[in-house]
Design an enzyme around this catalytic site. Structure first.
Site, short mmCIF file in Angstrom:
data_model
loop_
_atom_site.label_atom_id
_atom_site.label_comp_id
_atom_site.label_asym_id
_atom_site.label_seq_id
_atom_site.Cartn_x
_atom_site.Cartn_y
_atom_site.Cartn_z
N GLU A 1 7.43 12.15 -22.41
CA GLU A 1 7.49 13.58 -22.11
C GLU A 1 8.93 14.01 -21.85
OE1 GLU A 1 5.67 16.57 -18.69
OE2 GLU A 1 4.58 14.74 -19.23
N CYS B 1 -2.49 -5.31 7.33
CA CYS B 1 -2.70 -4.78 5.98
C CYS B 1 -3.29 -5.86 5.07
CB CYS B 1 -1.37 -4.27 5.39
SG CYS B 1 -1.56 -3.49 3.78
N CYS C 1 0.82 -1.22 0.00
CA CYS C 1 0.00 0.00 0.00
C CYS C 1 0.85 1.26 0.00
CB CYS C 1 -0.96 0.01 1.18
SG CYS C 1 -0.17 0.18 2.80
N CYS D 1 6.17 9.94 -16.59
CA CYS D 1 7.23 9.60 -15.64
C CYS D 1 7.36 8.09 -15.62
CB CYS D 1 6.89 10.15 -14.26
SG CYS D 1 8.01 9.63 -12.96
N LEU E 1 9.76 4.71 -13.94
CA LEU E 1 10.76 4.29 -12.94
C LEU E 1 10.80 2.77 -12.84
CD1 LEU E 1 12.63 4.88 -10.38
CD2 LEU E 1 10.53 4.57 -9.07
N GLY F 1 15.98 -6.04 -17.50
CA GLY F 1 15.05 -6.00 -18.63
C GLY F 1 13.68 -5.44 -18.34
#
Length: 465
Positions: free
Chosen positions: A363, A243, A226, A329, A331, A340
């Site tokens: 972008e 959780c 989370c 964006c 990551l 890979g």
């Protein structure tokens, strides 16, 4: 616990709840919390302009709001008096302990009369409460100071318990000051040095605007499902016991083997997306999106095992992009870099563009690692296209329509490969067989374990966003 340091990888250009709850707070509570922290940071800077005095009373200046006497409704002289009182109390306690040792007292022996008298004294002090109402004083203090001052604490509890709290505050501030003097904490720098994320401890690369009360700790503990961030291992352990999350929120739109991709709407799952952006900023230099996540969709890639779906990486995308950007964006988490997964995320973004029947592009500006990753991906796409091409004439427009890569990116890649020449008023694409042969050799060695299968995608372009 494995420890991963920054070495290389591909990337381009995240709130602790109470440990008694496993659910996210709603958007209004989050916004209120973030506004409060923003005001607190600004007030910290304002109060620290006059940085004379320290909450511990042992230093002439303070460098953070935790050590500011004014924030705690005290003066520098009052802090020194309280420090002298604490030192005197410590000396008296040590003297008492030495006297007990001289009498050969042990923990197993019955409490001495002095201990019993002190216990009765503490009980009596805790019973005493000043019954004088200070409602008018409280009502005047809060509107005039806002979040720039600590709330008035007098008469909320007994003077004895309040003094214990003040001692704890001073000790915590003193510990932080020692870390600063040792160089482990630097004001205005990347104060979060590491995060505990699942079974990994990750060294961070850049500063991320977490609230000051968390950033100054130097290490954060995060739920890998989370993405809530917490102050200690104990809080994380309690949270994980309750959780219920085992995968990102949103819709699972792709699954092939252990790899899944979830589409998360920034408007519907605001807290999760904000926490994801804060986490990403720890590893991205140029990222600026943290809280305004509503206009974006987040595509989160995970790898599943018997404990849940673990975060591999993600990319965000504007719901309505005027320039047809298919990535805002992107990551890859450090523990999954150089395996890979970065190219899989890029390939997935172009797969969505193909379904939308659009031509996409990331972008700008791209980070250094992001540019390397995209150039490598564009090179593979072009070499694969040329390897399979059987016609006589080839056009950049046709390549763009089939691969969904922007023509500008195609041209720049061809130029970097020295496959684009200008001859007799025309641009010609040269089919360099040596580059194609090298690519086919590497492709055969790598196999198809880290590729996106278009048939596994179950998705249609969102409408009305």
């Amino acid at each position: 616990m494995p420890r991963r340091k920054r070495n290389a990888g591909s990337s381009s250009e995240g709130t602790e709840d109470s440990d008694f709850s496993a659910e996210h707070t709603d958007s209004s509570e989050s916004e209120t919390h973030m506004v409060r922290n923003t005001r607190l940071t600004r007030s910290s800077l304002r109060l620290s302009r006059n940085s004379q005095g320290h909450l511990t009373g042992k230093h002439e200046r303070h460098f953070s709001i935790s050590g500011c006497p004014l924030y705690h409704n005290l003066s520098a002289d009052e802090c020194k008096v309280k420090a002298s009182s604490r030192d005197k109390h410590v000396e008296e306690r040590m003297l008492s302990q030495r006297q007990d040792e001289n009498r050969h007292s042990t923990r197993q022996q019955a409490q001495s009369e002095r201990h019993l008298r002190y216990k009765e004294k503490v009980t009596e002090m805790r019973r005493k409460r000043n019954s004088v109402s200070q409602k008018d004083k409280y009502m005047e203090h809060r509107p005039s100071n806002g979040s720039s001052r600590e709330p008035l604490l007098e008469n909320i509890t007994s003077d004895y318990d309040l003094e214990l709290f003040r001692k704890a505050q001073a000790c915590a501030s003193d510990d932080l000051e020692k870390l600063r003097l040792e160089g482990q904490v630097t004001e205005g720098g990347n104060m979060i040095k590491a995060i505990v994320f699942g079974r990994y401890e990750l060294d961070t690369w850049y500063h991320s605007p977490y609230p000051e009360e968390y950033a100054r700790l130097g290490r954060l503990y995060m739920c890998e499902f989370c993405l809530k961030y917490m102050k200690s291992q104990t809080i994380l352990r309690r949270h994980m016991a309750k959780c219920v999350w085992k995968h990102p929120p949103g819709d699972e739109i792709y699954r092939k083997g252990a790899i899944s991709v979830f589409e998360v709407d920034g408007k519907k799952n605001k807290i999760y997306c904000q926490n994801l952006c804060l986490l990403a900023k720890l590893f991205l230099d140029h990222k600026t999106l943290y809280y305004d996540v509503e206009p974006f969709l987040f595509y989160v890639m995970t790898e599943a095992d018997n404990t849940g779906c673990h975060l591999v990486g993600y990319f965000s995308k504007e719901k309505n992009s005027f320039l047809n950007y298919n990535v805002s964006c992107i990551l890859t988490m450090p523990q999954y870099m150089r395996q890979g997964y970065g190219k899989m995320l890029i390939d997935f973004s172009y797969l969505l563009s193909k379904v939308e029947e659009k031509v996409g592009s990331p972008e700008r500006p791209l980070s250094d690692l992001g540019l390397i990753s995209y150039r490598s991906y564009w090179k593979e796409v072009l070499l694969r296209y040329l390897h399979n091409f059987q016609g006589k004439e080839i056009s950049i427009k046709e390549i763009s329509q089939e691969t969904a890569v922007n023509p500008v990116d195609i041209v720049s890649t061809l130029q970097s490969l020295q496959m684009l020449k200008y001859w007799k008023g025309k641009h010609l694409i040269l089919k360099r067989q040596d580059l194609i042969d090298d690519w086919t050799t590497k492709e055969a060695k790598r196999g198809s374990s880290k590729t996106i299968d278009p048939t596994a995608l179950k998705w249609s372009p969102p409408k009305g966003t």
